[in-house]
Design a protein around this motif. Structure first.
Motif, short mmCIF file in Angstrom:
data_model
loop_
_atom_site.label_atom_id
_atom_site.label_comp_id
_atom_site.label_asym_id
_atom_site.label_seq_id
_atom_site.Cartn_x
_atom_site.Cartn_y
_atom_site.Cartn_z
N SER A 207 -32.61 86.28 71.51
CA SER A 207 -31.77 85.36 70.75
C SER A 207 -32.18 85.35 69.28
CB SER A 207 -31.87 83.95 71.33
OG SER A 207 -31.15 83.02 70.54
N LEU A 208 -33.49 85.33 69.04
CA LEU A 208 -34.02 85.39 67.68
C LEU A 208 -33.60 86.69 67.00
CD1 LEU A 208 -36.06 84.51 65.42
CD2 LEU A 208 -37.82 85.65 66.76
N TYR A 209 -33.74 87.80 67.71
CA TYR A 209 -33.44 89.11 67.14
C TYR A 209 -31.96 89.21 66.77
CZ TYR A 209 -33.83 94.17 66.53
OH TYR A 209 -33.83 95.44 66.01
N PHE A 213 -30.13 89.13 62.97
CA PHE A 213 -29.32 90.30 62.62
C PHE A 213 -27.95 89.86 62.12
CE2 PHE A 213 -26.85 94.13 63.39
CZ PHE A 213 -27.73 95.14 63.04
N VAL A 214 -27.33 88.92 62.82
CA VAL A 214 -26.01 88.43 62.44
C VAL A 214 -26.08 87.69 61.11
CG1 VAL A 214 -24.17 86.82 63.05
CG2 VAL A 214 -25.16 88.30 64.81
N LEU A 215 -27.09 86.84 60.95
CA LEU A 215 -27.24 86.08 59.70
C LEU A 215 -27.41 87.02 58.52
CD1 LEU A 215 -27.54 83.35 58.30
CD2 LEU A 215 -29.97 83.39 58.85
N GLY A 216 -28.20 88.07 58.69
CA GLY A 216 -28.41 89.02 57.61
C GLY A 216 -27.14 89.75 57.22
N THR A 217 -26.36 90.17 58.21
CA THR A 217 -25.13 90.90 57.91
C THR A 217 -24.08 90.00 57.27
OG1 THR A 217 -24.34 90.47 60.17
CG2 THR A 217 -25.47 92.55 59.77
N GLU A 218 -24.13 88.70 57.52
CA GLU A 218 -23.14 87.78 56.97
C GLU A 218 -23.50 87.28 55.57
OE1 GLU A 218 -21.28 85.85 61.07
OE2 GLU A 218 -22.67 84.67 59.86
#
Length: 558
Positions: A207-209, A213-218
């Motif tokens: 879940s952390l990973y 990943f999603v936060l960084g791409t957004e």
């Protein structure tokens, strides 16, 4: 709302805001590196033999009471059997020495009094503490599998939670929960509770990973986004992976090791005030003011002037494809999709079995287990760099097959290396790890490019599930090494070679536009030739869905 990238273009592609956020998010991935594979040391099996509970026996008889067995071409004390203690004591009391009797005539018995474990390398592991040897040896790979079972659950749940509660909350909740569960795991009174807690470690870790990943791409700019998704996350995971054996080397007790790994997470507490929520997610929730506040703060850090109104209401053009919603059944609807999916599942499973199998096997290699683990982690760094460079310039299909052939081919060669040349065997295993790591990087992009937009998420989701099954299976493949040292290498190597051959029948995607519909999807090559009926199946499916959606739209308009 207007397009987010267009509305925030004034921030630029670089600047202090993006640089700082890039390194902060990547720093979180360091924790996944040393939390993901600590079972290598926690679950290591020290050298052991049956305990002989009798102080009256001489040292000579104590040594002789353990039978000798052939293991990997070497004569070693038996790990699970001893000579009948009553018979040994009787012979000793009558004045016989071990040289006076034929020991092979004495009946053997199991280790009824427990085991004696070597403390030369490990002071304590779950194996030595709970006697997970001989008849209970299967409990070690099962404990390893529980982490990957947790991955399976976390993969399904984390996306829904972050969509509902926000990326930032789920990210830091997962980070804190993982640390607390690891801390609780260090106090486990039994193997069963250890496994249950390890399951939740896996769920929170994936879940952390995924959320990071999603936060960084957004949040990151387009240029940083590409670097973050290709090298950033992978390389920082490797840093944590490389740090792990040094911590384990300094702390040889498994309970203290887990406590230190848990406590190290406190260094991430300040990041709560440094990492923002995703402005994209806030916009999707209708929280425009909060989203604007974050973007204005980013503009201030980048020393640029933000417009008076950042997210303005504008005309929304209806450009959505009239395709309708697709279900998991569409993955199996046409012959071409079925063949593509089957071969992708084989690829993902083989790569994960090989990658995690070799990662978990470092404690079983000849030589220092801490150094072996460190070398295994170091091998991944150039692998990701080389793979990223090649992906920009080379076709996917031969690239992936070449990497798989390297990994599988050298695995099959290891069994031919003499036992005395353990340094050469270690070098070959590192080459195998290099091949699997590069395959790991390529298969993600290749799969994304194979599936059409309407089925891409479903396709990646099914392949990810196959990957989890592969990682769950990996500990049991390594466990087969207790029966024959080379059996895991033969199985992993053979499966990898088969997947490498099957990969050559998939279509090439390099330099081609991403398919949007089933009709645009490329067909498999060679004996799986492009058949007219396959194309017609795809056309019929799309046309039926388009007609259905057109009818629904007409009803709405009416």
């Amino acid at each position: 709302m207007g397009n987010y990238d267009d509305d925030t273009a004034f921030l630029g592609q670089k600047g202090p805001f993006f640089i700082t956020l890039f390194f902060l998010l990547n720093a979180i991935y360091i924790s996944t590196g040393f939390h993901g594979l600590y079972i290598v040391f926690v679950g290591a099996s020290p050298l052991h033999h049956c305990q002989v509970m009798d102080g009256n026996l001489s040292k000579e008889w104590l040594t002789a009471s353990i039978p000798k067995e052939m293991e990997d071409g070497k004569t070693q004390p038996s790990r699970c059997w001893r000579y009948n203690l009553d018979t040994v004591k009787n012979l000793s009391a009558r004045g016989y020495s071990p040289q006076d009797v034929n020991l092979t005539d004495i009946m053997q018995e199991k280790c009824v009094d427990g085991w004696t474990y070597s403390t030369d390398i490990y002071h304590s592991t779950i194996v030595s503490e709970w006697n997970l040897v001989c008849d209970s040896e299967w409990k070690v790979p099962f404990a390893s599998s529980t982490l990957y079972m947790g991955y399976l659950l976390g993969s399904f749940v984390s996306g829904q939670l972050s969509d509902r509660f926000g990326r930032k909350k789920v990210l830091f909740t997962s980070l804190a929960a993982e640390a607390l569960v690891i801390l609780a795991q260090s106090f486990s009174p039994s193997w069963l509770l250890f496994c249950i807690l390890y399951f939740f470690v896996g769920a929170f870790q994936i879940s952390l990973y995924i959320t990071a990943f999603v936060l960084g791409t957004e949040v990151l700019s387009k240029s940083f986004r590409v670097l973050f998704t290709t090298l950033g996350a992978f390389l920082h995971y490797c840093i944590g992976y490389m740090v792990l054996p040094w911590i384990a080397f300094a702390v040889r007790d498994w309970r203290y090791l887990l406590r230190i790994l848990s406590v190290l997470t406190v260094v991430y507490i300040p990041l709560w005030w440094l990492i923002p929520e995703s402005p994209r997610w806030l916009l999707a929730q209708g929280r425009v003011m909060e989203s604007e506040a974050i973007v204005r703060q980013a503009a201030k850090k980048n020393k640029v002037t933000a417009p008076d109104v950042i997210f303005k209401e504008s005309e929304v053009k209806e450009t959505t494809l009239q395709i309708g919603k697709y279900s998991i059944l569409d993955i199996l609807r046409t012959s071409n999709i079925r063949k593509t999916t089957f071969m992708c599942l084989l690829l993902w499973m083989a790569i994960n079995i090989g990658y995690f199998g070799l990662s978990l096997n470092t404690s079983n290699l000849s030589g220092d287990p801490f150094l072996n683990c460190f070398l295994s982690a170091v091998t991944e760094v150039p692998a990701y760099i080389v793979a990223t460079f090649l992906l920009r310039n080379c076709p996917r299909r031969p690239l992936l097959s070449a990497f798989l052939s390297i990994g599988g081919g050298f695995l099959l060669l290891i069994q031919l290396i003499p036992e005395s040349l353990h340094a050469l065997s270690l070098a070959l295993e590192m080459v195998c790890k290099f091949g699997f790591t590069m395959s790991f990087a390529v298969v993600y992009i290749y799969t994304v490019e194979l599936y059409p937009t309407v089925l891409r998420n479903l396709g990646i989701g099914i392949c990810s599930s196959a990957a989890r099954i592969g990682s769950i299976t990996a500990p049991y493949v390594i466990f087969l090494g207790t029966f024959n040292r080379y059996l895991p290498y033969i199985l992993m190597g053979s499966l990898t070679i088969v997947s490498s051959i099957s990969n050559m029948f998939l279509p090439e995607t390099f330099g081609k536009l991403l398919p949007e519909t089933l009709e645009q999807m490329q067909t498999c090559k060679s004996f799986l030739k492009r058949d007219d009926h396959i194309l017609e199946e795809g056309k019929t499916t799309v046309n039926m869905k388009e007609e259905k959606n057109k009818s629904s739209q007409q009803e709405i308009n009416t």
